[in-house]
Design a protein around this motif. Structure first.
Motif, PDB file in Angstrom:
ATOM      1  N   LYS A   1     -30.695 -18.437 -43.611  1.00 19.27           N
ATOM      2  CA  LYS A   1     -32.088 -17.663 -43.975  1.00 19.27           C
ATOM      3  C   LYS A   1     -32.533 -18.245 -45.496  1.00 19.27           C
ATOM      4  CE  LYS A   1     -31.035 -13.479 -41.669  1.00 19.27           C
ATOM      5  NZ  LYS A   1     -30.821 -11.922 -41.634  1.00 19.27           N
TER       6      LYS A   1
ATOM      7  N   LYS B   1     -30.274 -25.182 -43.246  1.00 22.13           N
ATOM      8  CA  LYS B   1     -31.475 -25.081 -42.215  1.00 22.13           C
ATOM      9  C   LYS B   1     -31.671 -26.349 -41.442  1.00 22.13           C
ATOM     10  CE  LYS B   1     -34.737 -22.569 -40.551  1.00 22.13           C
ATOM     11  NZ  LYS B   1     -35.337 -23.332 -39.668  1.00 22.13           N
TER      12      LYS B   1
ATOM     13  N   GLY C   1     -29.019 -18.500 -37.574  1.00 22.83           N
ATOM     14  CA  GLY C   1     -29.462 -19.715 -38.510  1.00 22.83           C
ATOM     15  C   GLY C   1     -29.448 -19.140 -40.019  1.00 22.83           C
TER      16      GLY C   1
ATOM     17  N   ASP D   1     -30.588 -26.258 -37.183  1.00 20.35           N
ATOM     18  CA  ASP D   1     -31.767 -26.505 -36.083  1.00 20.35           C
ATOM     19  C   ASP D   1     -31.249 -27.819 -35.699  1.00 20.35           C
ATOM     20  OD1 ASP D   1     -33.213 -24.619 -37.401  1.00 20.35           O
ATOM     21  OD2 ASP D   1     -34.444 -25.634 -38.654  1.00 20.35           O
TER      22      ASP D   1
END
Length: 209
Positions: free
Chosen positions: A209, A190, A207, A194
Motif C-alpha cells: 500500500k 508496488k 499488494g 504488480d
C-alpha cells in the motif's frame, strides 16, 4: 507446367527499353515466389503496446504474436536506510555489539541496491547487475544461472504488504522437488508485486500500500 509457374510478361523485348534486338529477362519470379514476397511485404515492423504493456507484432503469415515488454522495477533504498539508522541509534546508546552487524548489513544492502536489478522479460525473471544490465553469473548458493522461467514458479510471497522487506518464490527449474529463493526487497515494492502477479500468477499476500 513450366508456363503455369511463370508470371505473365516474363520476357520483354529490348527495343521496348530503348535497346535493339533480342530479349531481356524482365521478371523471372514464379507466381509462388511472388506470392511469398507479397506476403512478406505485409510484415509490419511497427510495434505497439496495449494497455497491459504487451507488445504486438504482425507475423509474416498475418497472425499476431504477443510479447510482454521487459520490466525492471526501480531501486528502493528504504531498507538499507532503516538498517543504517538502527545501527546509528544502537551505536549512540553504546550498544556497539549489535550495531556492528546491523550497520554492515545496511551497508551491504545499500551497495546491492545501487547495482542489482530484477529483470522481468517475456518468459523469465533474471537477476542482473549494473546500469547496463550485465549477467550476474551463477547463483552462489544453489548454482546455475540466476534466471527462472515463470512457468516453473510453484508459489511466491511478498512480506509485508505495507513495508515489503522480503520476496520469496519457489521454482522447479533448479531442481524437480523445488528450490526456494529469498531476496530483500531493494526494489519498488508496488512495481515488483504488480509484475509478479502478471507474470507468475496471484499470490496469497496482498499488494503493498
Amino acid at each position: 507446367m513450366a508456363s503455369a509457374l511463370l508470371s505473365t510478361g516474363l520476357f520483354v523485348p529490348l527495343k521496348n527499353r530503348g535497346e535493339t534486338g533480342g530479349f531481356c529477362l524482365w521478371n523471372s519470379r514464379s507466381s509462388i515466389h511472388g506470392e511469398l514476397l507479397s506476403k512478406a511485404n505485409l510484415v509490419k515492423r511497427e510495434i505497439s503496446s496495449d494497455a497491459r504493456g504487451r507488445l504486438v507484432i504482425a507475423s509474416v503469415l498475418g497472425r499476431k504474436v504477443t510479447r510482454r515488454e521487459t520490466v525492471v522495477p526501480d531501486p528502493d533504498y528504504r531498507i538499507p536506510v532503516v538498517l543504517l539508522g538502527m545501527a546509528g541509534g544502537l551505536a549512540y546508546t553504546n550498544n556497539l555489539l549489535p550495531a556492528a552487524p546491523v550497520g554492515l548489513l545496511g551497508l551491504l544492502l545499500l551497495f546491492q541496491t545501487t547495482r542489482v536489478r530484477f529483470v522481468f522479460d517475456d518468459e523469465a525473471l533474471e537477476v542482473k547487475v549494473g546500469e547496463e544490465l550485465q549477467q550476474s553469473g551463477e547463483n552462489v548458493f544453489v548454482g546455475g544461472k540466476n534466471r527462472w522461467k515463470y512457468s516453473t514458479f510453484v508459489n511466491w510471497e511478498l512480506w509485508w504488504p505495507n513495508f515489503p522487506v522480503l520476496v520469496y518464490f519457489k521454482e522447479t527449474q533448479t531442481k524437480p522437488e523445488g528450490q526456494v529463493h529469498f531476496f530483500p526487497v531493494i526494489f519498488n515494492g508496488k512495481q515488483l508485486y504488480d509484475v509478479m502477479v502478471e507474470r507468475a500468477g496471484p499470490s496469497k499476500t496482498s499488494g503493498p500500500k
